[in-house]
Scaffold this active site. Structure first.
Site, mmCIF file in Angstrom:
data_model
loop_
_atom_site.group_PDB
_atom_site.id
_atom_site.type_symbol
_atom_site.label_atom_id
_atom_site.label_comp_id
_atom_site.label_asym_id
_atom_site.label_seq_id
_atom_site.Cartn_x
_atom_site.Cartn_y
_atom_site.Cartn_z
ATOM 1 N N LEU A 169 38.603 24.467 24.625
ATOM 2 C CA LEU A 169 39.489 25.278 23.778
ATOM 3 C C LEU A 169 38.944 25.274 22.349
ATOM 4 C CD1 LEU A 169 42.240 26.853 24.039
ATOM 5 C CD2 LEU A 169 43.312 24.813 23.091
ATOM 6 N N GLY A 170 37.763 25.848 22.187
ATOM 7 C CA GLY A 170 37.136 25.928 20.874
ATOM 8 C C GLY A 170 37.385 27.291 20.253
ATOM 9 N N ARG A 171 36.403 27.769 19.482
ATOM 10 C CA ARG A 171 36.576 29.066 18.809
ATOM 11 C C ARG A 171 36.839 30.170 19.829
ATOM 12 N NH1 ARG A 171 32.068 26.670 15.514
ATOM 13 N NH2 ARG A 171 31.029 26.925 17.510
ATOM 14 N N ILE A 172 35.968 30.277 20.840
ATOM 15 C CA ILE A 172 36.144 31.348 21.834
ATOM 16 C C ILE A 172 37.328 31.023 22.745
ATOM 17 C CG2 ILE A 172 35.063 32.619 23.728
ATOM 18 C CD1 ILE A 172 32.323 31.830 22.489
ATOM 19 N N ARG A 203 27.875 28.675 30.176
ATOM 20 C CA ARG A 203 26.500 28.524 30.644
ATOM 21 C C ARG A 203 26.544 28.177 32.134
ATOM 22 N NH1 ARG A 203 25.260 30.741 26.641
ATOM 23 N NH2 ARG A 203 24.008 29.973 24.889
ATOM 24 N N ASP A 205 29.593 35.509 34.092
ATOM 25 C CA ASP A 205 28.683 36.196 33.164
ATOM 26 C C ASP A 205 27.387 35.408 33.015
ATOM 27 O OD1 ASP A 205 28.111 38.301 31.225
ATOM 28 O OD2 ASP A 205 28.363 36.793 29.664
ATOM 29 N N GLU A 247 18.998 32.237 35.060
ATOM 30 C CA GLU A 247 18.983 33.634 34.601
ATOM 31 C C GLU A 247 17.571 34.098 34.276
ATOM 32 O OE1 GLU A 247 21.630 33.741 31.280
ATOM 33 O OE2 GLU A 247 23.299 32.999 32.459
ATOM 34 N N HIS A 262 25.155 38.208 31.668
ATOM 35 C CA HIS A 262 25.187 37.453 30.407
ATOM 36 C C HIS A 262 25.240 38.411 29.205
ATOM 37 C CE1 HIS A 262 23.850 33.495 28.278
ATOM 38 N NE2 HIS A 262 24.681 34.202 27.527
HETATM 39 P P1 NDP Z 1 33.105 25.571 20.108
HETATM 40 O O1 NDP Z 1 32.198 24.479 19.707
HETATM 41 O O2 NDP Z 1 33.982 26.220 19.100
HETATM 42 O O3 NDP Z 1 34.044 25.071 21.304
HETATM 43 C C1 NDP Z 1 33.549 24.309 22.346
HETATM 44 C C2 NDP Z 1 34.706 23.597 23.047
HETATM 45 O O4 NDP Z 1 34.170 22.824 24.127
HETATM 46 C C3 NDP Z 1 35.478 22.654 22.158
HETATM 47 O O5 NDP Z 1 36.842 22.899 22.343
HETATM 48 C C4 NDP Z 1 35.102 21.252 22.650
HETATM 49 O O6 NDP Z 1 36.248 20.418 22.568
HETATM 50 C C5 NDP Z 1 34.694 21.505 24.094
HETATM 51 N N1 NDP Z 1 33.649 20.568 24.528
HETATM 52 C C6 NDP Z 1 32.498 20.247 23.881
HETATM 53 N N2 NDP Z 1 31.817 19.324 24.570
HETATM 54 C C7 NDP Z 1 32.544 19.050 25.663
HETATM 55 C C8 NDP Z 1 32.366 18.164 26.758
HETATM 56 N N3 NDP Z 1 31.298 17.352 26.836
HETATM 57 N N4 NDP Z 1 33.313 18.131 27.726
HETATM 58 C C9 NDP Z 1 34.408 18.920 27.645
HETATM 59 N N5 NDP Z 1 34.620 19.783 26.631
HETATM 60 C C10 NDP Z 1 33.714 19.842 25.653
HETATM 61 O O7 NDP Z 1 32.156 26.638 20.813
HETATM 62 P P2 NDP Z 1 32.362 28.232 20.951
HETATM 63 O O8 NDP Z 1 33.744 28.504 21.400
HETATM 64 O O9 NDP Z 1 31.865 28.900 19.739
HETATM 65 O O10 NDP Z 1 31.310 28.546 22.139
HETATM 66 C C11 NDP Z 1 31.420 27.916 23.387
HETATM 67 C C12 NDP Z 1 30.206 28.223 24.268
HETATM 68 O O11 NDP Z 1 30.282 29.543 24.783
HETATM 69 C C13 NDP Z 1 28.852 28.199 23.548
HETATM 70 O O12 NDP Z 1 28.352 26.877 23.445
HETATM 71 C C14 NDP Z 1 27.992 29.077 24.409
HETATM 72 O O13 NDP Z 1 27.221 28.336 25.330
HETATM 73 C C15 NDP Z 1 28.981 29.946 25.172
HETATM 74 N N6 NDP Z 1 28.792 31.360 24.829
HETATM 75 C C16 NDP Z 1 28.468 32.272 25.806
HETATM 76 C C17 NDP Z 1 28.281 33.602 25.488
HETATM 77 C C18 NDP Z 1 27.983 34.629 26.528
HETATM 78 O O14 NDP Z 1 27.358 35.637 26.207
HETATM 79 N N7 NDP Z 1 28.405 34.462 27.756
HETATM 80 C C19 NDP Z 1 28.339 34.081 24.106
HETATM 81 C C20 NDP Z 1 28.750 33.055 23.169
HETATM 82 C C21 NDP Z 1 28.934 31.749 23.527
HETATM 83 P P3 NDP Z 1 36.089 18.834 22.307
HETATM 84 O O15 NDP Z 1 35.246 18.683 21.079
HETATM 85 O O16 NDP Z 1 37.488 18.335 22.187
HETATM 86 O O17 NDP Z 1 35.416 18.301 23.544
#
Ligand code: NDP
Length: 306
Positions: free
Chosen positions: A145-148, A225, A249, A254, A272
């Protein structure tokens, strides 16, 4: 001088060429020869796919400006050891990616690709399309539950869904129910949406057990990913009804997508392309340029990860 590691958007490449002497590694017929010649002069990289070995060839490298928010194709540990900065492109792509996550959910639950084919092929005249299912009232478990993830949650709420989430940490300011255990969340969810970063820490965390917990009525969406999912287990479970369906996606290898996956009717597959709109890709390219510019001006980096 700057090294570009893969093709970038025209506007971004034009911006790079305006400011730097650009060498294109992906276009070199003899990669080794190019690195031998220009490697000692390179101070910046634009793009991903950078391992320790490549960094080792570039003794003056100061910064790697990745095109994309996910930087799992860059060895950040090696970068840190060599004092090389790494930047990514967060924030500007959240809406575009969240839209595709919702599109995959709706596409899968309402069988949009199949219904489109049904209508095109004139089969409607022989009778109505079978019933599908809706999102309303269902529980979606968001892994990451990050930015996206938060943008996906907002859209899922608009669909009248219930949101739960898993990550390493509980987020006290978020109103949704937190699970510290991914398998338990999958068991309690109708949908599992993956949007956590790739890389060694998350490799295969959506395991066979997690998928089995999601169950025959459960559906998976992955916009993060391919590396997060045990793809072989996922395919087997999709084939045998162990999970209900998947909207994907991203894939393990890939742009190759397994034949067995492509044959299934309970999947919706996209190449993707979640961030691939003109507006979003332009904004990502602008952020790559902004990071490089800030670095060479000695200003704070807009979006540094190392
Ligand atoms: P953020 O860093 O904002 O959010 C990532 C989330 O993942 C956080 O809520 C974090 O919470 C959680 N997280 C991180 N590490 C772990 C872990 N080891 N286990 C469980 N949860 C974890 O990233 P964004 O939202 O900006 O982007 C997320 C991903 O989306 C990117 O890394 C990218 O790979 C993918 N993406 C894919 C695209 C596509 O074209 N399909 C385009 C853009 C992005 P916490 O810290 O509490 O664990």
């Amino acid at each position: 001088e700057l090294l570009q590691t893969h093709k970038l958007l025209d506007t971004c490449e034009a911006g790079l060429a305006e400011r730097y002497t650009v060498h294109k590694l992906h276009e070199a017929s003899d990669r080794e020869a190019l690195l031998n010649e220009i490697g000692p002069r390179i101070r910046a990289i634009a793009g991903g796919n950078v391992d320790g070995a490549l960094m080792g060839r570039l003794p003056k490298l100061e910064i790697i400006a990745n095109f994309g928010v996910g930087y799992d194709s860059i060895d950040t540990k090696a970068a840190r050891e060599r004092n090389i900065r790494v930047t990514n492109t967060p924030g500007v792509l959240d809406d575009a990616v969240a839209e595709i996550a919702m599109a995959l959910m709706i596409g899968l639950s309402r069988q949009l690709p199949q219904a489109d084919r049904f209508t095109r092929e004139g089969r409607w005249e022989q009778g109505n399309y079978p019933f599908t299912t809706e999102l309303r009232g269902k529980t979606v478990g968001i892994l990451g539950l990050g930015r996206i993830g938060k943008e996906i949650a907002a859209r899922a709420q608009a669909m009248k869904m219930r949101i739960v989430y898993h990550g390493r940490n509980r987020q006290p300011t978020e109103p949704h129910v937190y699970y510290d255990n991914l398998e338990e969340m999958a068991r309690d969810s109708d949908w599992l949406v993956i949007v956590a970063p790739g890389g060694p820490e998350t490799n295969g965390i959506v395991s066979r057990q997690v998928l089995e917990a999601l169950g025959p009525e459960g559906r998976l969406v992955n916009v993060a990913r391919g590396s997060l999912v045990d793809e072989q287990a996922m395919i087997e479970l999709l084939e045998t009804g162990g999970i209900g369906g998947a909207g994907l996606d991203v894939f393990a290898d890939e742009p190759r997508v397994p034949e067995r996956l492509r044959k299934l009717d309970n999947v919706v597959l996209t190449p993707h392309y979640a961030s691939a709109t003109r507006t979003t890709r332009d904004a990502m390219g602008a952020l790559v340029l902004k990071n490089l510019k800030a670095h060479f001006n000695g200003d704070p980096l807009p979006s540094a990860v190392v």
